[in-house]
Design a protein around this motif. Structure first.
Motif: not given
Lengths: 119, 119
Positions: B101-119
């Motif tokens: 979770a710690v190592a991959n948190q940034h990937r999840v955060d990036a995906a969420r940011a992309r999802a929000i940007a795509a709205e």
DNA sequence: CTGCATCCATAACGATACTG
DNA sequence: CAGTATCGTTATGGATGCAG
């Protein structure tokens, strides 16, 4: 690293656990393990999941980057879901936990039986 | 083993995930990692947990055999909680997941940011 | 086929007050 | 100190009906 518990680490761990702890997440991810699947295939494969929960689970997983959604605009429409690299990476720790759960289930069951007997 | 998904395996995995997915379980277990703690120490250490949730989380963990509860009947009363062998065993897969979770948190955060940007 | 909207029941969580 | 009891709020999950 595991012995640290900074606030950031705790947050990300709890975030992830909240997601995979939700009722259907793991089942859906495991159902996508070997190949992409259509909505109706997932539904049939999992069996006792409602449409609503399948949809929202898929949306959440997509939003967090674990799966991707490919729409084929035909009639009838066709939508395929597949694990992303991130989703496949998640399978590792998930399987570890799964194996542990299977291997130690009897110990938990025994503890519960003891707790009930002690009432 | 991980690739199987018999009904029994799915049940135990989901059982375990339901437990560790509950909001405070992991925090409490981690707080008991190095040594036994009293109720008030746990509460102070965790900080933002309510008495009610700490109590019920401890009860659940005890019931499932992950921790044990030792009462010293004095005035004021004293209760110590400690991990059992089973609880310590759980730390392994839990840490794996935590590290992931710690190592991959940034990937999840990036995906969420992309999802929000795509709205 | 894929899904959204709606309504409903239950469970999880939290705040507060009180007790041996 | 270590809880229990109660209440209110929010989150989660499920059933059903409708739509592109």
């Amino acid at each position: 690293m595991a012995t640290e518990h900074s606030h950031d680490a705790c947050r990300s761990v709890r975030d992830l656990l909240a997601r995979i702890g939700s009722k259907w997440t793991v089942v859906v991810v495991r159902s996508l393990r070997s190949e992409p699947r259509r909505f109706s295939e997932l539904k049939r494969d999992i069996g006792d999941i409602s449409q609503k929960m399948l949809t929202s689970t898929l949306r959440d997983l997509e939003r967090d980057g674990f799966i991707c959604r490919k729409v084929t605009a035909s009639i009838p429409p066709r939508v395929d879901y597949a694990l992303t690299d991130l989703g496949r990476d998640l399978l590792g720790p998930l399987d570890s936990l799964g194996d542990w759960a299977v291997a130690n289930q009897h110990r938990v069951d025994a503890a519960r039986a003891r707790a009930i007997a002690a009432e």
